[in-house]
Design an enzyme around this catalytic site. Sequence first.
Site, PDB file in Angstrom:
ATOM      1  N   ARG A  73      64.687 -19.161  86.410  1.00 54.60           N
ATOM      2  CA  ARG A  73      65.454 -20.351  84.891  1.00 54.60           C
ATOM      3  C   ARG A  73      65.506 -19.779  84.159  1.00 54.60           C
ATOM      4  NH1 ARG A  73      61.389 -21.922  82.129  1.00 54.60           N
ATOM      5  NH2 ARG A  73      59.419 -21.542  83.243  1.00 54.60           N
ATOM      6  N   GLY A  74      66.285 -20.863  83.274  1.00 56.82           N
ATOM      7  CA  GLY A  74      66.096 -20.410  81.569  1.00 56.82           C
ATOM      8  C   GLY A  74      65.131 -21.268  80.553  1.00 56.82           C
ATOM      9  N   ASN A  76      61.451 -21.085  78.582  1.00 57.41           N
ATOM     10  CA  ASN A  76      59.883 -20.655  78.309  1.00 57.41           C
ATOM     11  C   ASN A  76      58.974 -21.080  79.647  1.00 57.41           C
ATOM     12  OD1 ASN A  76      57.808 -20.101  76.271  1.00 57.41           O
ATOM     13  ND2 ASN A  76      58.843 -18.612  76.179  1.00 57.41           N
ATOM     14  N   HIS A  80      53.849 -26.765  86.102  1.00 55.96           N
ATOM     15  CA  HIS A  80      53.464 -28.323  87.464  1.00 55.96           C
ATOM     16  C   HIS A  80      52.578 -28.073  88.340  1.00 55.96           C
ATOM     17  CE1 HIS A  80      57.900 -27.359  86.514  1.00 55.96           C
ATOM     18  NE2 HIS A  80      57.513 -25.897  87.141  1.00 55.96           N
ATOM     19  N   SER A 141      60.237 -31.505  80.912  1.00 56.56           N
ATOM     20  CA  SER A 141      61.299 -30.268  80.566  1.00 56.56           C
ATOM     21  C   SER A 141      62.308 -29.632  81.451  1.00 56.56           C
ATOM     22  CB  SER A 141      60.006 -28.963  80.558  1.00 56.56           C
ATOM     23  OG  SER A 141      58.893 -29.379  80.073  1.00 56.56           O
ATOM     24  N   GLY A 143      65.202 -26.808  82.784  1.00 50.79           N
ATOM     25  CA  GLY A 143      65.191 -25.208  82.963  1.00 50.79           C
ATOM     26  C   GLY A 143      66.039 -25.256  84.377  1.00 50.79           C
ATOM     27  N   GLY A 154      65.964 -27.110  87.678  1.00 54.85           N
ATOM     28  CA  GLY A 154      65.909 -28.209  87.224  1.00 54.85           C
ATOM     29  C   GLY A 154      65.495 -28.863  86.158  1.00 54.85           C
ATOM     30  N   ALA A 156      61.510 -31.246  85.113  1.00 57.59           N
ATOM     31  CA  ALA A 156      60.111 -31.375  85.581  1.00 57.59           C
ATOM     32  C   ALA A 156      59.531 -33.012  84.846  1.00 57.59           C
ATOM     33  CB  ALA A 156      59.081 -30.765  85.326  1.00 57.59           C
ATOM     34  N   CYS A 172      56.918 -24.878  76.506  1.00 57.92           N
ATOM     35  CA  CYS A 172      57.392 -24.720  76.717  1.00 57.92           C
ATOM     36  C   CYS A 172      58.075 -23.654  75.653  1.00 57.92           C
ATOM     37  CB  CYS A 172      58.317 -25.124  76.180  1.00 57.92           C
ATOM     38  SG  CYS A 172      58.355 -26.717  77.394  1.00 57.92           S
TER      39      CYS A 172
END
EC number: 2.3.1.181
Length: 221
Positions: A73-74, A76, A80, A141, A143, A154, A156, A172
């Site tokens: 993902r994008g 940083n 979770h 967040s 990403g 997606g 969170a 992040c």
Amino acid sequence: MRIIDLGLMEYEEAEALQLKTLETVTAGDEENTVFLLEHPKVITLGRQGGAENLLMDESLLAAQGIQVAQTTRGGNITCHFPGQLVAYPIWRVEKRPGGMKQFFCDMEEAVIRTCAHFGVAAIRRQGHPGVWVDETKKICSMGIGVRRWVTYHGLALNVGRDVSLFNAITLCGIQGAVPTSLSTEAGYDITMKDAKYVFSNEFRKAFTHPPMVAGQAPGKP
């Protein structure tokens, strides 16, 4: 669209399911799909890095059963854990008006509306994808990854009060950012069941009748 509740699922298992679904959605064999779930404790690194923002040694994390995973993902670093609502839209964006900018705007809008349902005023923060309560407190967040104009990964959204896993990272990679949650900001405990129900409805609204792209005046292309 279809929205599927996966319950609690290991990160690798969910990633494999995303990739499998990405192929079927790309091929046109499945409609746009959103997975809702929680993960056991895991810290994830984005394509842009994130290891530099890990504040605990991986061996110490492993001793506590906390995994560190590299992702596609994008963004940083993030984490979770149970009590956090994760949503993975496997979504075709190629012909969608507004492209990726609109897609992010709509994801943020679904979260902002979900927060509002529980009496929490949430905002966007310029230059920082995701949803915030103010300029320092981050509640959600985001990403994503994209393959052949279909998204995966997606968002969170922190629901429960316990966000202590964030102590292991610089949130992040943003200095000064602190985590918060729906329950903390609302002042009462919000169940995951209720959060999923409200988010599902707000996601459907945002993606069926998307709001105007943030910052775009009416009537402008």
